[in-house]
Design a protein around this motif. Structure first.
Motif, PDB file in Angstrom:
ATOM      1  N   VAL A 111     -10.395   0.868   4.999  1.00  0.00           N
ATOM      2  CA  VAL A 111      -9.587   1.379   3.873  1.00  0.00           C
ATOM      3  C   VAL A 111      -8.163   1.694   4.330  1.00  0.00           C
ATOM      4  N   TYR A 168      -6.493  -2.010   5.288  1.00  0.00           N
ATOM      5  CA  TYR A 168      -6.132  -2.836   4.136  1.00  0.00           C
ATOM      6  C   TYR A 168      -5.411  -2.052   3.043  1.00  0.00           C
ATOM      7  N   ARG A 169      -4.932  -0.866   3.376  1.00  0.00           N
ATOM      8  CA  ARG A 169      -4.205  -0.088   2.375  1.00  0.00           C
ATOM      9  C   ARG A 169      -2.869  -0.776   2.071  1.00  0.00           C
ATOM     10  N   ILE A 194      -0.536  -4.140  -4.051  1.00  0.00           N
ATOM     11  CA  ILE A 194      -1.458  -3.389  -4.921  1.00  0.00           C
ATOM     12  C   ILE A 194      -2.144  -4.352  -5.879  1.00  0.00           C
ATOM     13  N   ILE A 195      -3.458  -4.354  -5.812  1.00  0.00           N
ATOM     14  CA  ILE A 195      -4.223  -5.297  -6.636  1.00  0.00           C
ATOM     15  C   ILE A 195      -4.486  -4.688  -8.011  1.00  0.00           C
ATOM     16  N   GLY A 219     -10.815   5.494  -5.917  1.00  0.00           N
ATOM     17  CA  GLY A 219     -10.655   4.234  -5.200  1.00  0.00           C
ATOM     18  C   GLY A 219      -9.939   3.149  -5.955  1.00  0.00           C
ATOM     19  N   THR A 220      -9.015   3.520  -6.845  1.00  0.00           N
ATOM     20  CA  THR A 220      -8.326   2.507  -7.631  1.00  0.00           C
ATOM     21  C   THR A 220      -6.839   2.410  -7.297  1.00  0.00           C
ATOM     22  N   GLY A 221      -6.384   3.241  -6.350  1.00  0.00           N
ATOM     23  CA  GLY A 221      -5.009   3.067  -5.863  1.00  0.00           C
ATOM     24  C   GLY A 221      -4.033   4.179  -6.199  1.00  0.00           C
ATOM     25  N   ASP A 267      -2.624  15.653  -4.549  1.00  0.00           N
ATOM     26  CA  ASP A 267      -3.858  14.937  -4.848  1.00  0.00           C
ATOM     27  C   ASP A 267      -4.889  15.891  -5.439  1.00  0.00           C
ATOM     28  N   VAL A 303     -12.300   0.245  -5.081  1.00  0.00           N
ATOM     29  CA  VAL A 303     -11.946  -0.542  -3.899  1.00  0.00           C
ATOM     30  C   VAL A 303     -12.385   0.155  -2.603  1.00  0.00           C
TER      31      VAL A 303
HETATM   32  N1  LIG Z   1      -5.235  -1.269  -6.368  1.00  0.00           N
HETATM   33  C1  LIG Z   1      -5.575  -1.418  -5.080  1.00  0.00           C
HETATM   34  N2  LIG Z   1      -5.173  -2.500  -4.384  1.00  0.00           N
HETATM   35  C2  LIG Z   1      -5.530  -2.659  -3.094  1.00  0.00           C
HETATM   36  N3  LIG Z   1      -6.244  -1.778  -2.384  1.00  0.00           N
HETATM   37  C3  LIG Z   1      -6.666  -0.673  -3.019  1.00  0.00           C
HETATM   38  C4  LIG Z   1      -6.340  -0.434  -4.386  1.00  0.00           C
HETATM   39  N4  LIG Z   1      -6.889   0.735  -4.755  1.00  0.00           N
HETATM   40  C5  LIG Z   1      -7.511   1.203  -3.682  1.00  0.00           C
HETATM   41  N5  LIG Z   1      -7.382   0.369  -2.614  1.00  0.00           N
HETATM   42  C6  LIG Z   1      -7.991   0.547  -1.295  1.00  0.00           C
HETATM   43  O1  LIG Z   1      -8.864   1.671  -1.366  1.00  0.00           O
HETATM   44  C7  LIG Z   1      -8.420   2.720  -0.548  1.00  0.00           C
HETATM   45  C8  LIG Z   1      -8.473   4.021  -1.320  1.00  0.00           C
HETATM   46  O2  LIG Z   1      -7.532   4.000  -2.361  1.00  0.00           O
HETATM   47  P1  LIG Z   1      -6.770   5.307  -2.860  1.00  0.00           P
HETATM   48  O3  LIG Z   1      -6.832   6.356  -1.820  1.00  0.00           O
HETATM   49  O4  LIG Z   1      -5.438   4.892  -3.321  1.00  0.00           O
HETATM   50  O5  LIG Z   1      -7.681   5.675  -4.076  1.00  0.00           O
HETATM   51  P2  LIG Z   1      -7.470   6.829  -5.145  1.00  0.00           P
HETATM   52  O6  LIG Z   1      -7.277   6.163  -6.469  1.00  0.00           O
HETATM   53  O7  LIG Z   1      -6.428   7.779  -4.682  1.00  0.00           O
HETATM   54  O8  LIG Z   1      -8.920   7.481  -5.135  1.00  0.00           O
HETATM   55  P3  LIG Z   1      -9.388   9.024  -5.289  1.00  0.00           P
HETATM   56  O9  LIG Z   1      -9.446   9.288  -6.770  1.00  0.00           O
HETATM   57  O10 LIG Z   1     -10.737   9.047  -4.690  1.00  0.00           O
HETATM   58  O11 LIG Z   1      -8.376   9.864  -4.574  1.00  0.00           O
HETATM   59  C9  LIG Z   1      -7.015   2.342  -0.099  1.00  0.00           C
HETATM   60  O12 LIG Z   1      -6.806   2.734   1.226  1.00  0.00           O
HETATM   61  C10 LIG Z   1      -7.006   0.831  -0.198  1.00  0.00           C
HETATM   62  O13 LIG Z   1      -7.480   0.282   1.000  1.00  0.00           O
END
Ligand SMILES: Nc1ncnc2c1ncn2[C@@H]1O[C@H](COP(=O)(O)OP(=O)(O)OP(=O)(O)O)[C@@H](O)[C@H]1O
Ligand SMILES: [Mg+2]
Length: 324
Positions: free
Chosen positions: A10, A13-14, A21-22, A50-52, A112, A200
Motif C-alpha cells: 500500500v 503503490y501509493r 490516482i485511479i 481505501g479509496t484514496g 484524518d 484498494v
Molecule cells: N484511488 C486510488 N488509486 C490508487 N491507489 C489507491 C487509491 N485509493 C487507495 N489506493 C491505495 O490504497 C492505499 C490506501 O489508500 P488511502 O490511505 O488513501 O485510503 P483512504 O481513503 O484514506 O482510506 P481510510 O478511509 O481507511 O482512511 C494507498 O496507499 C494506495 O496504495
C-alpha cells in the motif's frame, strides 16, 4: 527475505501524483484546478475506506510544495488520537505559528478520521479552522459525512470518494502482477474483486499476503489469507437453508465449492456462525448446532463432503424455524 520485497505494497503503490490516482476521475481534475490556481478552499473528503482520501491529500501537498518540502508546510493529524481535541488544537497552533518557506501563502493541515470527533470536539475544531484560515487550509477526511456537523460541512468543498470500479481495479491488479512478477488466473482476479469491494487497500493487502504463500495467485492462496469469507452466495445459501429452500441452498453450496473453492469445513463454520446469531428459540439453536457438529464429525472422519453438506441442508430445511 529480499529487502525490496519486504516493503508494504500500500505504500509502494501509493499514488505520487494526480495522474496515478485511479478512478475518482471526475473530481481529481477539480482538485487539481484548485492546486494549480494555488487558490484552495478547505476540503472535505468523505467515503469508504481505501479509496484514496489520505492519498489525495498527500498528493495535493506534494503538488503545492514539492515532495521534499512537505515538512513545515504539511501537517498530518489523526482525529481519533485518543489524547483528544485539545492536543490536536495545540499541534495546529504550533504548526500555524511556524514560518513557511514555500511560495504558497498557506499551509495544509490534514485531519484524518474527522468523523471520530464528538460534536463538541467538532465545534472546537470549527473555531480552530476559523482562527487559522488566513494561513492554513484544512483537508478533512472521514468515512461518514453524516457524522460531520453542518457548520464544518458548509465551510468546506466536499468530495465524495466512491469504491473503485472493477475495471479500474483489474488494471491495478495487472500492474502489480507485472511489477511483482506474479501470475494470476481469472478466478483469482474475480475473487480479489469480490473480497475488496472497491477498497484498494484491501486489494493490495490481500494480494501481498497471498503472494508470500505463492507467486502464482489462485483461489486457494487467496482464500487462505482471507480471514473472513465474504461471499454473497454464502449469505444466500444460509438464507435459503434457514428458509427451508433445500434445492436453492444446495445449488449455492455447489457453487461455493466449485467456483469459490471453499472447503466443506469452511462452509460449515460460516453456517455455524449464522446459526448461533439467530434470533430464535434457544432450543432450536441447540438442535441446529448439534446437527452441524454431527456433520462436521463425519466430514473429519472422511465421509463424502458434498453429501454430508447436503444432509445438513436437508436436516435444516426439515426443521421449521419460523423465521418469518
Ligand atoms: N484511488 C486510488 N488509486 C490508487 N491507489 C489507491 C487509491 N485509493 C487507495 N489506493 C491505495 O490504497 C492505499 C490506501 O489508500 P488511502 O490511505 O488513501 O485510503 P483512504 O481513503 O484514506 O482510506 P481510510 O478511509 O481507511 O482512511 C494507498 O496507499 C494506495 O496504495
Ligand atoms: Mg485515510
Amino acid at each position: 527475505m529480499n529487502r525490496s520485497k519486504s516493503q508494504i505494497w500500500v505504500d509502494k503503490y501509493r499514488p505520487q501524483s494526480f495522474n496515478d490516482i485511479i478512478g475518482q476521475k471526475e473530481f481529481v481534475s477539480r482538485i487539481r484546478a484548485f492546486v494549480e490556481s494555488k487558490n484552495m478552499p478547505h476540503l472535505l473528503f468523505a467515503g469508504t475506506p481505501g479509496t484514496g482520501k489520505t492519498t489525495t491529500a498527500l498528493v495535493v501537498a506534494k503538488e503545492l510544495y514539492g515532495a521534499d518540502k512537505l515538512q513545515g508546510n504539511f501537517l498530518e493529524l489523526n482525529a481519533s488520537d485518543e489524547r483528544g481535541i485539545d492536543v490536536i488544537r495545540n499541534q495546529i497552533k504550533e504548526f500555524a505559528k511556524m514560518q513557511s518557506l514555500a511560495q504558497v501563502p498557506y499551509k495544509i493541515i490534514c485531519l484524518d478520521e474527522a468523523d471520530s470527533l464528538t460534536k463538541e470536539a467538532q465545534q472546537a475544531l470549527r473555531r480552530t479552522m476559523e482562527r487559522y484560515s488566513a494561513t492554513c487550509r484544512f483537508i478533512l477526511a472521514c468515512n461518514e459525512l453524516s457524522k460531520i456537523i453542518d457548520p464544518i460541512q458548509s465551510r468546506c468543498v466536499i468530495f465524495k470518494f466512491k469504491g473503485l470500479k472493477d475495471e479500474d481495479l483489474k488494471q491495478l491488479i495487472q500492474k502489480i502482477v507485472t511489477s511483482e512478477e506474479l501470475t494470476i488466473n481469472d478466478e483469482a482476479i474475480q475473487r480479489l474483486l469480490d473480497i475488496s469491494k472497491g477498497d484498494v487497500r484491501k486489494l493490495e493487502n490481500t494480494m501481498q499476503a497471498a503472494s508470500v504463500l505463492d507467486k502464482n495467485l489462485t483461489l486457494t492462496t487467496i482464500n487462505e489469507v482471507t480471514n473472513a469469507i465474504e461471499i454473497k452466495e454464502l449469505d444466500e445459501m444460509i438464507q435459503y437453508t434457514l428458509n427451508g429452500e433445500f434445492k436453492k441452498a444446495r445449488e449455492m453450496m455447489i457453487k461455493l465449492k466449485s467456483v469459490y473453492g471453499l472447503s466443506a469445513l469452511e462452509i460449515l463454520k460460516e453456517i455455524y456462525t449464522a446459526v448461533i446469531n439467530l434470533d430464535i428459540d434457544e432450543k432450536k439453536i441447540i438442535k441446529l448446532v448439534d446437527k452441524i457438529g454431527t456433520v462436521e464429525f463425519r466430514i473429519v472422519e472422511g465421509s463424502d463432503e458434498e453429501l454430508q453438506l447436503e444432509v445438513l441442508l436437508a436436516m435444516f430445511s426439515s426443521i421449521n424455524l419460523n423465521l418469518k
